[in-house]
Motif scaffolding. Structure first.
Motif, PDB file in Angstrom:
ATOM      1  N   ALA A  79       0.834  -1.206   0.000  1.00  0.00           N
ATOM      2  CA  ALA A  79       0.000   0.000   0.000  1.00  0.00           C
ATOM      3  C   ALA A  79       0.868   1.254   0.000  1.00  0.00           C
ATOM      4  CB  ALA A  79      -0.932  -0.010   1.210  1.00  0.00           C
ATOM      5  N   LEU A  80       1.920   1.260   0.805  1.00  0.00           N
ATOM      6  CA  LEU A  80       2.792   2.433   0.859  1.00  0.00           C
ATOM      7  C   LEU A  80       3.601   2.616  -0.424  1.00  0.00           C
ATOM      8  CD1 LEU A  80       4.012   2.584   4.547  1.00  0.00           C
ATOM      9  CD2 LEU A  80       2.635   4.260   3.307  1.00  0.00           C
ATOM     10  N   LYS A  81       3.996   1.521  -1.062  1.00  0.00           N
ATOM     11  CA  LYS A  81       4.686   1.643  -2.351  1.00  0.00           C
ATOM     12  C   LYS A  81       3.821   2.423  -3.330  1.00  0.00           C
ATOM     13  CE  LYS A  81       7.230  -2.758  -2.411  1.00  0.00           C
ATOM     14  NZ  LYS A  81       7.277  -4.050  -3.136  1.00  0.00           N
ATOM     15  N   GLY A  82       2.557   2.065  -3.412  1.00  0.00           N
ATOM     16  CA  GLY A  82       1.643   2.754  -4.313  1.00  0.00           C
ATOM     17  C   GLY A  82       1.444   4.209  -3.932  1.00  0.00           C
ATOM     18  N   THR A  83       1.313   4.469  -2.654  1.00  0.00           N
ATOM     19  CA  THR A  83       1.117   5.841  -2.178  1.00  0.00           C
ATOM     20  C   THR A  83       2.323   6.711  -2.508  1.00  0.00           C
ATOM     21  OG1 THR A  83      -0.324   5.097  -0.389  1.00  0.00           O
ATOM     22  CG2 THR A  83       0.738   7.243  -0.108  1.00  0.00           C
ATOM     23  N   VAL A  84       3.511   6.213  -2.221  1.00  0.00           N
ATOM     24  CA  VAL A  84       4.735   6.981  -2.495  1.00  0.00           C
ATOM     25  C   VAL A  84       4.889   7.214  -3.996  1.00  0.00           C
ATOM     26  CG1 VAL A  84       7.260   6.903  -2.392  1.00  0.00           C
ATOM     27  CG2 VAL A  84       5.921   6.278  -0.382  1.00  0.00           C
ATOM     28  N   ALA A  85       4.690   6.189  -4.803  1.00  0.00           N
ATOM     29  CA  ALA A  85       4.845   6.322  -6.253  1.00  0.00           C
ATOM     30  C   ALA A  85       3.851   7.333  -6.826  1.00  0.00           C
ATOM     31  CB  ALA A  85       4.682   4.963  -6.934  1.00  0.00           C
ATOM     32  N   ARG A  86       2.598   7.257  -6.405  1.00  0.00           N
ATOM     33  CA  ARG A  86       1.584   8.202  -6.909  1.00  0.00           C
ATOM     34  C   ARG A  86       1.931   9.636  -6.541  1.00  0.00           C
ATOM     35  NH1 ARG A  86      -1.618   4.156  -5.192  1.00  0.00           N
ATOM     36  NH2 ARG A  86      -2.181   5.224  -3.256  1.00  0.00           N
ATOM     37  N   HIS A  87       2.357   9.847  -5.304  1.00  0.00           N
ATOM     38  CA  HIS A  87       2.700  11.206  -4.875  1.00  0.00           C
ATOM     39  C   HIS A  87       3.933  11.727  -5.610  1.00  0.00           C
ATOM     40  CE1 HIS A  87      -0.225  10.696  -1.662  1.00  0.00           C
ATOM     41  NE2 HIS A  87      -0.098  11.997  -1.431  1.00  0.00           N
ATOM     42  N   LEU A  88       4.961  10.911  -5.742  1.00  0.00           N
ATOM     43  CA  LEU A  88       6.159  11.367  -6.463  1.00  0.00           C
ATOM     44  C   LEU A  88       5.848  11.634  -7.929  1.00  0.00           C
ATOM     45  CD1 LEU A  88       8.946   9.209  -4.808  1.00  0.00           C
ATOM     46  CD2 LEU A  88       8.730  11.697  -4.720  1.00  0.00           C
ATOM     47  N   ASP A  89       5.027  10.811  -8.554  1.00  0.00           N
ATOM     48  CA  ASP A  89       4.634  11.060  -9.950  1.00  0.00           C
ATOM     49  C   ASP A  89       3.894  12.388 -10.086  1.00  0.00           C
ATOM     50  OD1 ASP A  89       5.801   8.917 -11.235  1.00  0.00           O
ATOM     51  OD2 ASP A  89       3.995   7.680 -11.219  1.00  0.00           O
ATOM     52  N   ARG A  90       3.117  12.743  -9.095  1.00  0.00           N
ATOM     53  CA  ARG A  90       2.397  14.012  -9.128  1.00  0.00           C
ATOM     54  C   ARG A  90       3.384  15.188  -9.148  1.00  0.00           C
ATOM     55  NH1 ARG A  90      -1.473  14.353  -4.386  1.00  0.00           N
ATOM     56  NH2 ARG A  90      -1.900  12.249  -5.111  1.00  0.00           N
ATOM     57  N   PHE A  91       4.446  15.101  -8.352  1.00  0.00           N
ATOM     58  CA  PHE A  91       5.442  16.167  -8.323  1.00  0.00           C
ATOM     59  C   PHE A  91       6.360  16.120  -9.538  1.00  0.00           C
ATOM     60  CE2 PHE A  91       4.512  15.795  -3.693  1.00  0.00           C
ATOM     61  CZ  PHE A  91       3.927  17.041  -3.557  1.00  0.00           C
ATOM     62  N   ALA A  92       6.516  14.957 -10.123  1.00  0.00           N
ATOM     63  CA  ALA A  92       7.408  14.767 -11.276  1.00  0.00           C
ATOM     64  C   ALA A  92       6.617  14.739 -12.572  1.00  0.00           C
ATOM     65  CB  ALA A  92       8.183  13.470 -11.107  1.00  0.00           C
ATOM     66  N   PHE A  93       5.556  15.518 -12.653  1.00  0.00           N
ATOM     67  CA  PHE A  93       4.636  15.415 -13.796  1.00  0.00           C
ATOM     68  C   PHE A  93       5.320  15.596 -15.142  1.00  0.00           C
ATOM     69  CE2 PHE A  93       4.599  19.800 -12.423  1.00  0.00           C
ATOM     70  CZ  PHE A  93       4.642  20.531 -13.603  1.00  0.00           C
ATOM     71  N   ARG A  94       6.419  16.336 -15.208  1.00  0.00           N
ATOM     72  CA  ARG A  94       7.103  16.531 -16.494  1.00  0.00           C
ATOM     73  C   ARG A  94       7.807  15.271 -16.984  1.00  0.00           C
ATOM     74  NH1 ARG A  94       8.091  21.678 -14.064  1.00  0.00           N
ATOM     75  NH2 ARG A  94       7.020  23.297 -15.251  1.00  0.00           N
ATOM     76  N   GLU A  95       8.199  14.407 -16.053  1.00  0.00           N
ATOM     77  CA  GLU A  95       8.875  13.171 -16.460  1.00  0.00           C
ATOM     78  C   GLU A  95       8.138  11.916 -15.989  1.00  0.00           C
ATOM     79  OE1 GLU A  95      12.716  12.192 -14.608  1.00  0.00           O
ATOM     80  OE2 GLU A  95      12.429  13.906 -13.283  1.00  0.00           O
ATOM     81  N   ALA A  96       6.943  12.089 -15.483  1.00  0.00           N
ATOM     82  CA  ALA A  96       6.148  10.954 -15.000  1.00  0.00           C
ATOM     83  C   ALA A  96       5.628  10.127 -16.176  1.00  0.00           C
ATOM     84  CB  ALA A  96       4.984  11.455 -14.162  1.00  0.00           C
ATOM     85  N   PRO A  97       5.410   8.850 -15.959  1.00  0.00           N
ATOM     86  CA  PRO A  97       5.581   8.177 -14.685  1.00  0.00           C
ATOM     87  C   PRO A  97       7.042   7.813 -14.441  1.00  0.00           C
ATOM     88  CG  PRO A  97       4.747   6.616 -16.300  1.00  0.00           C
ATOM     89  CD  PRO A  97       4.839   7.952 -16.988  1.00  0.00           C
ATOM     90  N   LEU A  98       7.454   7.995 -13.199  1.00  0.00           N
ATOM     91  CA  LEU A  98       8.794   7.580 -12.809  1.00  0.00           C
ATOM     92  C   LEU A  98       8.855   6.048 -12.786  1.00  0.00           C
ATOM     93  CD1 LEU A  98       9.349  10.085  -9.857  1.00  0.00           C
ATOM     94  CD2 LEU A  98      10.375  10.200 -12.133  1.00  0.00           C
ATOM     95  N   THR A  99      10.053   5.514 -12.912  1.00  0.00           N
ATOM     96  CA  THR A  99      10.251   4.067 -12.928  1.00  0.00           C
ATOM     97  C   THR A  99      10.616   3.587 -11.531  1.00  0.00           C
ATOM     98  OG1 THR A  99      11.009   4.183 -15.207  1.00  0.00           O
ATOM     99  CG2 THR A  99      11.535   2.178 -13.996  1.00  0.00           C
ATOM    100  N   PHE A 100       9.728   2.807 -10.934  1.00  0.00           N
ATOM    101  CA  PHE A 100       9.968   2.225  -9.616  1.00  0.00           C
ATOM    102  C   PHE A 100      10.155   0.722  -9.796  1.00  0.00           C
ATOM    103  CE2 PHE A 100       7.801   6.104  -8.666  1.00  0.00           C
ATOM    104  CZ  PHE A 100       8.307   6.527  -7.445  1.00  0.00           C
ATOM    105  N   VAL A 101      11.348   0.235  -9.537  1.00  0.00           N
ATOM    106  CA  VAL A 101      11.600  -1.204  -9.518  1.00  0.00           C
ATOM    107  C   VAL A 101      11.968  -1.550  -8.086  1.00  0.00           C
ATOM    108  CG1 VAL A 101      13.000  -3.087 -10.435  1.00  0.00           C
ATOM    109  CG2 VAL A 101      12.391  -1.160 -11.908  1.00  0.00           C
ATOM    110  N   TRP A 102      11.008  -2.110  -7.383  1.00  0.00           N
ATOM    111  CA  TRP A 102      11.190  -2.390  -5.962  1.00  0.00           C
ATOM    112  C   TRP A 102      11.946  -3.693  -5.772  1.00  0.00           C
ATOM    113  CZ3 TRP A 102      10.050   1.422  -2.693  1.00  0.00           C
ATOM    114  CH2 TRP A 102       9.143   2.396  -3.094  1.00  0.00           C
ATOM    115  N   GLY A 103      12.860  -3.677  -4.858  1.00  0.00           N
ATOM    116  CA  GLY A 103      13.622  -4.869  -4.539  1.00  0.00           C
ATOM    117  C   GLY A 103      13.746  -5.087  -3.073  1.00  0.00           C
TER     118      GLY A 103
END
Length: 103
Positions: A79-103
């Motif tokens: 749940a937090l992975k999704g929350t963090v990714a959505r919020h960061l994509d909102r701030f990074a709208f010029r280069e969104a979607p950002l690439t999140f590869v979780w490990g």
């Protein structure tokens, strides 16, 4: 505790880290510099159903924004992975979607 880290390719990591940290500092326990951030999600935040605090750590590097999440359960972590990714994509709208590869 469940833990996962993503190294998100971006040259604007410091800007996104600071924007997200300021955004969440209104409701959460947040400490940050231009290079690092520590955000605590308490167990009772926004109707949360988890049983312990969760932690989001971010570190801005020249080519990546490193994001680590520690959560009380695998479900909480997801749940937090999704929350963090959505919020960061909102701030990074010029280069969104950002690439999140979780490990």
């Amino acid at each position: 505790m469940s833990k996962s880290t993503a190294h998100v390719p971006t040259r604007s990591g410091s800007r996104y880290l600071q924007q997200l940290s300021k955004h969440w500092s209104h409701n959460l326990d947040v400490e940050f510099t231009p290079e690092q951030s520590r955000i605590v999600f308490p167990k009772d935040s926004r109707g949360a159903t988890w049983s312990a605090d969760a932690l989001v750590l971010m570190e801005a590097r020249p080519e990546t924004l490193d994001v680590t999440i520690e959560a009380s359960s695998p479900e909480h972590l997801e749940a937090l992975k999704g929350t963090v990714a959505r919020h960061l994509d909102r701030f990074a709208f010029r280069e969104a979607p950002l690439t999140f590869v979780w490990g």
